[in-house]
Design a protein around this motif. Sequence first.
Motif, PDB file in Angstrom:
ATOM      1  N   ARG A 156      21.184 125.323 -70.430  1.00 20.47           N
ATOM      2  CA  ARG A 156      21.367 125.619 -71.814  1.00 20.47           C
ATOM      3  C   ARG A 156      22.088 124.357 -72.522  1.00 20.47           C
ATOM      4  NH1 ARG A 156      21.494 130.750 -73.975  1.00 20.47           N
ATOM      5  NH2 ARG A 156      21.236 132.443 -72.229  1.00 20.47           N
ATOM      6  N   ARG A 157      22.941 123.640 -71.637  1.00 22.04           N
ATOM      7  CA  ARG A 157      23.258 122.282 -72.169  1.00 22.04           C
ATOM      8  C   ARG A 157      22.224 121.198 -72.255  1.00 22.04           C
ATOM      9  NH1 ARG A 157      28.066 119.716 -68.444  1.00 22.04           N
ATOM     10  NH2 ARG A 157      28.968 121.765 -68.924  1.00 22.04           N
ATOM     11  N   TRP A 158      21.420 121.175 -71.408  1.00 26.49           N
ATOM     12  CA  TRP A 158      20.099 120.325 -71.296  1.00 26.49           C
ATOM     13  C   TRP A 158      19.252 120.690 -72.671  1.00 26.49           C
ATOM     14  CZ3 TRP A 158      14.985 120.260 -71.958  1.00 26.49           C
ATOM     15  CH2 TRP A 158      14.278 118.864 -71.631  1.00 26.49           C
ATOM     16  N   LEU A 159      19.058 121.873 -73.044  1.00 31.83           N
ATOM     17  CA  LEU A 159      18.220 122.236 -74.224  1.00 31.83           C
ATOM     18  C   LEU A 159      18.984 121.669 -75.278  1.00 31.83           C
ATOM     19  CD1 LEU A 159      17.065 125.774 -73.037  1.00 31.83           C
ATOM     20  CD2 LEU A 159      15.626 123.755 -73.540  1.00 31.83           C
ATOM     21  N   PHE A 171      18.436 117.938 -75.749  1.00 32.08           N
ATOM     22  CA  PHE A 171      17.272 117.728 -76.125  1.00 32.08           C
ATOM     23  C   PHE A 171      16.997 117.888 -77.812  1.00 32.08           C
ATOM     24  CE2 PHE A 171      12.641 118.329 -77.293  1.00 32.08           C
ATOM     25  CZ  PHE A 171      12.146 117.423 -76.290  1.00 32.08           C
ATOM     26  N   TYR A 172      17.773 119.101 -78.415  1.00 29.49           N
ATOM     27  CA  TYR A 172      17.621 119.352 -79.618  1.00 29.49           C
ATOM     28  C   TYR A 172      18.343 118.451 -80.548  1.00 29.49           C
ATOM     29  CZ  TYR A 172      15.109 123.836 -78.920  1.00 29.49           C
ATOM     30  OH  TYR A 172      14.089 124.732 -78.460  1.00 29.49           O
ATOM     31  N   SER A 173      19.426 117.828 -79.773  1.00 39.19           N
ATOM     32  CA  SER A 173      20.419 116.976 -80.663  1.00 39.19           C
ATOM     33  C   SER A 173      19.799 115.648 -80.804  1.00 39.19           C
ATOM     34  CB  SER A 173      21.830 117.101 -79.916  1.00 39.19           C
ATOM     35  OG  SER A 173      21.706 116.408 -78.766  1.00 39.19           O
ATOM     36  N   ARG A 174      18.899 115.375 -79.806  1.00 35.71           N
ATOM     37  CA  ARG A 174      18.277 113.964 -79.888  1.00 35.71           C
ATOM     38  C   ARG A 174      16.966 113.973 -80.444  1.00 35.71           C
ATOM     39  NH1 ARG A 174      19.567 114.621 -74.426  1.00 35.71           N
ATOM     40  NH2 ARG A 174      17.360 114.813 -73.911  1.00 35.71           N
ATOM     41  N   HIS A 175      16.692 115.245 -80.748  1.00 36.01           N
ATOM     42  CA  HIS A 175      15.120 115.524 -81.519  1.00 36.01           C
ATOM     43  C   HIS A 175      15.290 116.348 -82.554  1.00 36.01           C
ATOM     44  CE1 HIS A 175      14.286 114.177 -77.282  1.00 36.01           C
ATOM     45  NE2 HIS A 175      13.247 113.505 -77.908  1.00 36.01           N
ATOM     46  N   ASP A 218       7.105 126.065 -78.368  1.00 36.59           N
ATOM     47  CA  ASP A 218       5.659 126.780 -78.088  1.00 36.59           C
ATOM     48  C   ASP A 218       5.810 127.237 -76.732  1.00 36.59           C
ATOM     49  OD1 ASP A 218       3.333 127.963 -78.201  1.00 36.59           O
ATOM     50  OD2 ASP A 218       2.252 125.888 -78.422  1.00 36.59           O
ATOM     51  N   GLY A 219       6.036 128.472 -76.434  1.00 39.00           N
ATOM     52  CA  GLY A 219       6.382 129.093 -75.126  1.00 39.00           C
ATOM     53  C   GLY A 219       7.218 128.316 -74.285  1.00 39.00           C
ATOM     54  N   LEU A 220       6.886 127.572 -73.491  1.00 33.84           N
ATOM     55  CA  LEU A 220       7.933 127.048 -72.478  1.00 33.84           C
ATOM     56  C   LEU A 220       7.883 125.326 -72.830  1.00 33.84           C
ATOM     57  CD1 LEU A 220       7.724 128.748 -69.097  1.00 33.84           C
ATOM     58  CD2 LEU A 220       9.410 129.121 -70.978  1.00 33.84           C
ATOM     59  N   LYS A 221       7.344 125.181 -73.704  1.00 32.90           N
ATOM     60  CA  LYS A 221       7.201 123.717 -74.346  1.00 32.90           C
ATOM     61  C   LYS A 221       7.903 123.200 -75.655  1.00 32.90           C
ATOM     62  CE  LYS A 221       3.807 119.902 -75.126  1.00 32.90           C
ATOM     63  NZ  LYS A 221       2.069 119.823 -75.157  1.00 32.90           N
ATOM     64  N   LEU A 222       8.713 122.332 -75.604  1.00 37.75           N
ATOM     65  CA  LEU A 222       9.210 121.591 -76.818  1.00 37.75           C
ATOM     66  C   LEU A 222       8.486 120.521 -77.198  1.00 37.75           C
ATOM     67  CD1 LEU A 222      13.159 121.984 -75.193  1.00 37.75           C
ATOM     68  CD2 LEU A 222      11.936 123.453 -76.787  1.00 37.75           C
ATOM     69  N   SER A 223       8.520 120.373 -78.478  1.00 35.75           N
ATOM     70  CA  SER A 223       7.531 119.228 -79.185  1.00 35.75           C
ATOM     71  C   SER A 223       8.516 118.609 -80.176  1.00 35.75           C
ATOM     72  CB  SER A 223       6.495 119.803 -79.494  1.00 35.75           C
ATOM     73  OG  SER A 223       5.309 120.187 -78.443  1.00 35.75           O
TER      74      SER A 223
END
Length: 210
Positions: A22-25, A28-32, A38-43
């Motif tokens: 959860r912290r890693w996610l 990622f969102y804070s940097r992007h 999309d499923g298990l893929k973040l873009s």
Amino acid sequence: MMVARPAAGGGRWADVEPRRLRRWLDGFYSRHDGAEEDGLKLSAANGDTAQLLPPPGVGEVADIDALLAALAVPRRLGLLLARRNAVAVGVADGDELISSKVDTFYVQGRTAAGGWSQQRYARRRENQASGAARDAADIAARILLPYADSMAALVCGGDRATVDEILTDKRLAPLLPLRHERLLDVPEPRHAVLVDAVTAAHAIRIHLVP
């Protein structure tokens, strides 16, 4: 702690412990800003992507929320770590190693001798390696088979050829459908290596590009 290494074909692999996902996610969102799932893929808008691969023992999941829910359920894993001269076998309930056995075998090293002597040493070495594989299969049968019906997956590590040879033992046939495609990169199997492998087996692999 996240472990990252280069990926064949580009990008890199990151291994993240379930309790840190959860912290890693969030990172990622804070940097992007504006990243999409999309499923298990973040873009991300800048082209960065992160493809999450569920760890051994987690079945197919449709999206990241389902993955997080699945990770919250403890799983029983079998572990088989092997190199030509050592084996470590264990069963883990969640993070706890509940049964294990580690052993070493004598397998002669390669010799610089040539001709007939080299052939003789090579035959002796192969015979020793075959004997070690049989002994390792004995250990695997004793430790893993009693738990085969309750294991979510079998995770192997070390030298693939040695692991494959061990698993040719007919007694271990019930384990073959449980074998996960992931092969852990481990040093010579020891008890401490086996303990660390429990954590590694539970890690979520993430393919990051770039």
